[in-house]
Design an enzyme around this catalytic site. Structure first.
Site, PDB file in Angstrom:
ATOM      1  N   SER A 136       0.851  -1.179   0.000  1.00 25.85           N
ATOM      2  CA  SER A 136       0.000   0.000   0.000  1.00 25.85           C
ATOM      3  C   SER A 136       0.889   1.231   0.000  1.00 25.85           C
ATOM      4  O   SER A 136       1.763   1.374   0.853  1.00 25.85           O
ATOM      5  CB  SER A 136      -0.890  -0.028   1.249  1.00 25.85           C
ATOM      6  N   LYS A 162      -1.264  -1.046  -4.361  1.00 27.32           N
ATOM      7  CA  LYS A 162      -2.420  -0.223  -3.966  1.00 27.32           C
ATOM      8  C   LYS A 162      -1.931   1.198  -3.781  1.00 27.32           C
ATOM      9  O   LYS A 162      -0.914   1.424  -3.129  1.00 27.32           O
ATOM     10  CB  LYS A 162      -3.000  -0.777  -2.663  1.00 27.32           C
ATOM     11  N   LYS A 164      -3.145   5.173  -2.612  1.00 27.14           N
ATOM     12  CA  LYS A 164      -4.182   5.948  -1.926  1.00 27.14           C
ATOM     13  C   LYS A 164      -4.645   7.060  -2.855  1.00 27.14           C
ATOM     14  O   LYS A 164      -3.817   7.688  -3.545  1.00 27.14           O
ATOM     15  CB  LYS A 164      -3.598   6.549  -0.647  1.00 27.14           C
ATOM     16  N   ASP A 189      -7.333   3.046  -3.026  1.00 26.51           N
ATOM     17  CA  ASP A 189      -8.037   3.101  -1.736  1.00 26.51           C
ATOM     18  C   ASP A 189      -8.345   4.550  -1.399  1.00 26.51           C
ATOM     19  O   ASP A 189      -7.433   5.364  -1.221  1.00 26.51           O
ATOM     20  CB  ASP A 189      -7.155   2.464  -0.646  1.00 26.51           C
ATOM     21  N   GLU A 214     -11.233   0.636  -3.227  1.00 22.76           N
ATOM     22  CA  GLU A 214     -11.510   0.363  -1.818  1.00 22.76           C
ATOM     23  C   GLU A 214     -12.157   1.564  -1.152  1.00 22.76           C
ATOM     24  O   GLU A 214     -11.659   2.686  -1.258  1.00 22.76           O
ATOM     25  CB  GLU A 214     -10.171   0.010  -1.131  1.00 22.76           C
ATOM     26  N   ASP A 239     -13.788  -1.628   3.296  1.00 24.35           N
ATOM     27  CA  ASP A 239     -12.839  -1.710   4.414  1.00 24.35           C
ATOM     28  C   ASP A 239     -13.563  -1.143   5.637  1.00 24.35           C
ATOM     29  O   ASP A 239     -14.240  -1.879   6.383  1.00 24.35           O
ATOM     30  CB  ASP A 239     -11.560  -0.919   4.038  1.00 24.35           C
ATOM     31  N   LYS A 263      -9.827  -6.668   8.222  1.00 23.58           N
ATOM     32  CA  LYS A 263      -8.804  -6.245   9.179  1.00 23.58           C
ATOM     33  C   LYS A 263      -9.231  -6.800  10.524  1.00 23.58           C
ATOM     34  O   LYS A 263     -10.350  -6.527  10.985  1.00 23.58           O
ATOM     35  CB  LYS A 263      -8.710  -4.721   9.248  1.00 23.58           C
ATOM     36  N   GLY A 291      -4.079  -3.941   6.125  1.00 25.87           N
ATOM     37  CA  GLY A 291      -2.987  -3.611   7.040  1.00 25.87           C
ATOM     38  C   GLY A 291      -3.271  -2.307   7.754  1.00 25.87           C
ATOM     39  O   GLY A 291      -4.045  -1.477   7.267  1.00 25.87           O
TER      40      GLY A 291
HETATM   41  O1  OSB Z   1      -7.193   1.878   4.656  1.00 22.68           O
HETATM   42  O2  OSB Z   1      -5.998   0.176   4.453  1.00 22.68           O
HETATM   43  C1  OSB Z   1      -6.163   1.310   4.909  1.00 22.68           C
HETATM   44  C2  OSB Z   1      -2.974   2.514   6.663  1.00 22.68           C
HETATM   45  C3  OSB Z   1      -3.521   3.231   7.705  1.00 22.68           C
HETATM   46  C4  OSB Z   1      -4.888   3.314   7.819  1.00 22.68           C
HETATM   47  C5  OSB Z   1      -5.715   2.703   6.889  1.00 22.68           C
HETATM   48  C6  OSB Z   1      -5.173   1.969   5.841  1.00 22.68           C
HETATM   49  C7  OSB Z   1      -3.776   1.909   5.716  1.00 22.68           C
HETATM   50  C8  OSB Z   1      -3.098   1.226   4.635  1.00 22.68           C
HETATM   51  C9  OSB Z   1      -1.709   0.707   4.928  1.00 22.68           C
HETATM   52  O3  OSB Z   1      -3.529   1.135   3.505  1.00 22.68           O
HETATM   53  C10 OSB Z   1      -1.630  -0.768   4.934  1.00 22.68           C
HETATM   54  C11 OSB Z   1      -0.326  -1.227   5.528  1.00 22.68           C
HETATM   55  O4  OSB Z   1       0.688  -1.197   4.832  1.00 22.68           O
HETATM   56  O5  OSB Z   1      -0.299  -1.611   6.712  1.00 22.68           O
HETATM   57 MG    MG Z   2      -8.393   0.769   3.334  1.00 20.95          MG
END
Ligand code: OSB
Ligand code: MG
Length: 369
Positions: A136, A162, A164, A189, A214, A239, A263, A291
């Protein structure tokens, strides 16, 4: 088994680089590490994924400490627990606070598996020997910087990229990524940054063959997401909106998504994660493990869960070294060719590094009856 002691530690870990999402930037990672000890002094470990500010969901490190200290720990101390699934029922009267529940439930799962002398993955019913992972990538200052990071991750073999997105950092950015990387598994995401009225913009993302989008809409929505899913060819993955197997059931029946990101913390633990996994399997929806910038203990739990059969899409659990100079487990989580080898040792399968944990601990408290 009986839990005789619970130790809460507040850890502060330096992140190698800031991680930016549509809701904010993470500089350091502070979290609660939970240790539970049985009558023989054997330990199980869990990690809360609540952040310092209630921006991803409503929980924070402080609210988790409060809920653990005043409600959850008293519910498990000195109780006869035959199986970790019972912890979910013990916690049933306490509403929400899923990340607090999950942190201690996960520690009890680890302890249970260690007492059975089996890996946590096996205790959960998982069979995979290795799991596929993606990465991510946060919002960057420029598209060039993002492309450089993607290129590194692709070279390292991560199975899915992925990125953001947020308003102003979406369609044009994805278009720029697709030029040099036309065929990689790519997803976006939004962390709830859009509204139903943004439907025309979301529809533009359909042209880029994304594996999924996402959580485009509000963190508590499953109704409007169904409207969006009807109008998009790209699968929607939920999510933030999914907190329980009941939420998953409603999302599936409304058609709000075609994929679910599980999660463990968000849904209140491994027992509920497994139920959501099973429900999605029954309905033909793939799942993957999300994550939360976890340290090693949380990573280990994610890996164990991902060994269940319906985790058919790469998760977000990257190598320890992506985020940490030194992780709190030995050995650290490593990724080769986008794969993590599931450890064979009992419980979470990694040793906790007590020396490192001590150095990172800013507060510690022991609870016993
Ligand atoms: O939405 O998945 C998410 C990190 C912090 C808060 C929300 C998210 C995330 C990530 C990072 O996408 C995932 C990771 O590398 O742990
Ligand atoms: Mg997410």
């Amino acid at each position: 088994m009986k839990i005789k002691n619970v130790i809460l530690r507040h850890l502060k870990m330096k992140m190698k680089f800031p991680f930016t999402t549509s809701f904010g930037t993470f500089l350091d990672k502070e979290f609660i590490l939970v240790e539970v000890q049985d009558e023989n002094g054997r330990s199980g470990w869990g990690e809360s994924v609540a952040f310092m500010s209630p921006l991803y969901n409503e929980e924070t490190l402080k609210t988790n400490w409060h809920i653990l200290e005043d409600f959850l720990i008293p519910l498990v101390l000195d109780k006869e627990i035959n199986h970790p699934d019972e912890v979910f029922d013990l916690f049933e009267p306490i509403r929400k606070n899923n990340m607090a529940k999950s942190a201690i439930e996960g520690a009890i799962w680890d302890l249970y598996a260690k007492r059975q002398n089996i890996p946590l993955a096996a205790a959960l019913g998982g069979e995979k020997k290795e799991i596929e992972v993606g990465i991510s990538i946060g919002i960057q200052k420029s598209v060039d910087e993002l492309l450089t990071i993607i290129s590194g991750a692709v070279t390292q073999g991560y199975r899915r990229i992925k990125v953001k997105i947020k308003p102003g950092w979406d369609v044009d950015v994805i278009r720029e990524i697709r030029k040099p990387f036309p065929t990689i598994q790519l997803m976006a995401d939004a962390n709830s940054a859009y509204r139903l009225s943004d439907i025309d913009l979301l529809k533009q993302l359909d042209e880029f063959d994304l594996t999924m989008i996402e959580q485009p809409l509000a963190s508590d929505d499953i109704v409007d997401h169904a409207q969006v899913q009807k109008q998009l060819t790209t699968p929607i993955c939920l999510d933030e909106s999914i907190h329980s197997v009941e939420d998953a059931r409603k999302a599936i029946s409304l058609g709000s998504c075609k994929i679910i990101n599980i999660k463990i913390g968000r849904v209140g633990g491994l027992t509920e994660s497994k139920r959501i996994h099973d429900l999605c399997q029954k309905h033909g929806l793939p799942v993957w493990c999300g994550g939360m910038l976890e340290a090693g203990v949380g990573r280990a739990h994610n890996i164990a869960l991902t060994t269940l059969a319906n985790f058919t899409m790469p998760g977000d659990t990257a190598a320890s070294s992506r985020y940490w100079e030194k992780d709190i487990i030995e050995p650290e989580v490593t990724v080769h060719d986008g794969l993590i080898t599931v450890p064979n040792a009992p419980g979470i399968g990694y040793d906790v590094d007590l020396n490192t944990i001590e150095k990172l601990t800013v507060r510690e408290q022991i609870f016993s009856k």
